[in-house]
Design a protein around this motif. Structure first.
Motif, PDB file in Angstrom:
ATOM      1  N   LEU A 174     -21.978  27.809  44.832  1.00 12.66           N
ATOM      2  CA  LEU A 174     -21.573  26.637  45.526  1.00 12.66           C
ATOM      3  C   LEU A 174     -22.201  26.636  46.771  1.00 12.66           C
ATOM      4  N   THR A 175     -23.470  26.842  46.842  1.00 11.45           N
ATOM      5  CA  THR A 175     -24.573  26.701  47.663  1.00 11.45           C
ATOM      6  C   THR A 175     -26.085  26.474  46.411  1.00 11.45           C
ATOM      7  N   GLY A 176     -26.849  25.734  46.993  1.00  8.78           N
ATOM      8  CA  GLY A 176     -28.057  25.251  46.390  1.00  8.78           C
ATOM      9  C   GLY A 176     -28.988  24.690  46.650  1.00  8.78           C
ATOM     10  N   PRO A 177     -30.317  24.806  46.640  1.00  9.11           N
ATOM     11  CA  PRO A 177     -31.486  24.429  46.683  1.00  9.11           C
ATOM     12  C   PRO A 177     -31.826  22.568  47.396  1.00  9.11           C
ATOM     13  N   VAL A 178     -31.014  22.085  48.599  1.00  9.18           N
ATOM     14  CA  VAL A 178     -30.818  20.538  48.790  1.00  9.18           C
ATOM     15  C   VAL A 178     -32.308  20.603  49.735  1.00  9.18           C
ATOM     16  N   PHE A 225     -31.323  17.179  41.085  1.00  8.47           N
ATOM     17  CA  PHE A 225     -30.822  18.512  41.584  1.00  8.47           C
ATOM     18  C   PHE A 225     -30.077  18.018  42.631  1.00  8.47           C
ATOM     19  N   LYS A 279     -26.068  19.035  45.124  1.00  6.91           N
ATOM     20  CA  LYS A 279     -25.295  19.670  46.449  1.00  6.91           C
ATOM     21  C   LYS A 279     -25.761  21.290  46.187  1.00  6.91           C
ATOM     22  N   VAL A 280     -25.267  21.672  45.386  1.00 10.92           N
ATOM     23  CA  VAL A 280     -24.885  22.857  45.024  1.00 10.92           C
ATOM     24  C   VAL A 280     -25.908  23.601  43.660  1.00 10.92           C
ATOM     25  N   TRP A 281     -26.001  24.682  43.259  1.00 10.06           N
ATOM     26  CA  TRP A 281     -26.482  25.329  41.959  1.00 10.06           C
ATOM     27  C   TRP A 281     -25.948  24.642  40.752  1.00 10.06           C
ATOM     28  N   LEU A 282     -24.113  25.061  41.258  1.00  9.49           N
ATOM     29  CA  LEU A 282     -23.871  24.399  39.534  1.00  9.49           C
ATOM     30  C   LEU A 282     -23.525  23.344  39.284  1.00  9.49           C
ATOM     31  N   ARG A 303     -26.575  20.735  39.335  1.00  5.95           N
ATOM     32  CA  ARG A 303     -27.847  20.861  38.776  1.00  5.95           C
ATOM     33  C   ARG A 303     -28.126  19.340  37.396  1.00  5.95           C
TER      34      ARG A 303
END
Lengths: 174, 232
Positions: B43-47, B161, B163-166, B168
């Protein structure tokens, strides 16, 4: 609203989208990240064992302190300013990928791990999995049937991905 | 800044294995996918991908004596979350065939001519309203090398991309009124009719356009909703 349907990345993903250095997470904006530099590598194979070339692998991970560079992480203000935590690699003719990165710290309640996703022609929905450095107590690892957990543990930082068939890598229903 | 992710209605997503698409039975898992409760990691990811990759801009049709051949189009896309809130600052990667249905890629055979003025790749960032624009040519249809009469209809590929990894997403957009849409094995792998329809761009009747191009509008919805702030 209904989230848009996924589709395969197809056979024509532009090579220039695998930017030079995109698989090196140890340098960001010309500055070196903190922590232990490691090299993660592995092969990606389809059901018949054929190695797949130009398959896209992306990773997402915490920094050396286990902090994510993202506003949802309560500690993100302390994240390493020189570490983005994201990388992309394409597999070579032997089906091998490689990332140079920082060994992640263990985030709260988790073992140290790296999130993986793979995209390729014929993969209709992004396949997501998680790589660990060792076995242990971790909610995501424990959600995997016990006999399959071993496929998520890297050996000497080697993490092979079998898309289907014998020794199939566990993927998550995200 | 937290995002929640709920399971999707499977009927709105494509089957993983498609009859007549020979790679799919070899490259998709046989074992059941593992259910997990999302943690902070997913629930984080590359922003801040835009700081890591080279942006290419959204005008890929060329100008002057370097114009690509084909029907010039102006594509206006909005990227939203499942609440309909705009997703600003999202990196979007776009790729497509040229007007004759040929990709500039070593995997493409030479069934159709390359266009020296068209590479077919745009990489942009959405603005605060979740919007991005493309000036391009309409891609041509092309035969899939299965050699059994499968042609891909004109379509444009997107990788986003969120807001979060999921959140994508890799998806494809189609054009309205194309007869090949009805038989395409990838588009029709999505069981739900409304979900398929939402992959087709909307044709905007001709009006004044800064690019003097045919205008299409499209909407892409990324997974996730802004979490309701917790009560103190």
């Amino acid at each position: 609203m209904i989230s848009t349907a996924e589709a395969t990345i197809g056979p024509f993903f532009p090579p220039r989208y695998v930017d030079q250095g995109a698989n090196d997470l140890t340098v960001f904006d010309g500055r070196k990240a903190r922590g232990d530099v490691i090299e993660i590598r592995g092969r990606v194979m389809q059901e018949d064992g054929t190695a797949l070339e130009n398959l896209i692998v992306e990773i997402w991970q915490a920094d050396t302190q286990g902090i994510y560079r993202h506003p949802a992480d309560p500690r993100h203000a302390q994240a390493d300013a020189n570490f983005l935590g994201w990388g992309r690699a394409a597999t070579d003719a032997q089906g091998s990928y490689c990332f140079r990165t920082i060994k992640p710290g263990a985030p709260e309640g988790r073992l140290a791990h790296i999130n993986f996703m793979v995209m390729f022609s014929g993969i209709m929905r992004i396949l997501k999995t998680t790589m660990y450095f060792e076995e242990g107590s971790d909610p995501v690892l424990l959600s995997v049937p016990s006999e399959r957990r071993k496929f998520l543990i890297a050996k000497n930082n080697e993490f092979n991905i079998r898309l289907r068939g014998e020794n199939e890598t566990p993927f998550f229903d995200d | 800044m937290k995002t929640t992710i709920q399971p999707r209605d499977e009927r709105t997503q494509p089957s993983r294995i498609i009859e007549g698409y020979p790679q799919t039975p070899l490259r998709n898992p046989k074992q059941p996918l593992v259910k997990r409760a999302p943690t902070l990691s997913e629930l984080t990811g590359p922003v801040e991908v835009a700081k890591r990759v080279k942006l290419l801009g959204g005008d890929i049709a060329g100008h002057g004596d370097k114009q690509a051949i084909g029907q010039l189009i102006h594509l206006k896309v909005r990227v939203l979350d499942e609440d309909g809130a705009p997703v600003g600052g999202a990196v979007v990667e776009v790729w497509q065939a040229n007007g004759a249905g040929r990709y500039i890629h070593p995997n493409d055979d030479e069934h159709a001519p390359a266009d020296v003025n068209f590479y077919g790749a745009a990489r942009v960032v959405t603005d605060e309203s979740g919007a991005f624009q493309l000036r391009t040519v309409k891609p041509g249809a092309y035969p899939v090398p299965t050699r059994d009469g499968w042609w891909r209809p004109p379509h444009i590929h997107f990788s986003l991309f969120g807001k979060v990894w999921l959140s994508r997403l890799v998806t494809q957009m189609y054009f309205p009124g194309e007869p090949l849409n009805a038989q395409d094995r990838i588009l029709n792998a999505v069981p739900d009719a409304a979900a398929r329809e939402s992959l087709v761009a909307r044709y905007v009747p001709p009006a004044a356009d800064p690019y003097n191009a045919l205008v299409f509008e499209h909407q892409i919805v990324l997974r996730g909703r802004a979490a309701t702030p917790e009560q103190p």
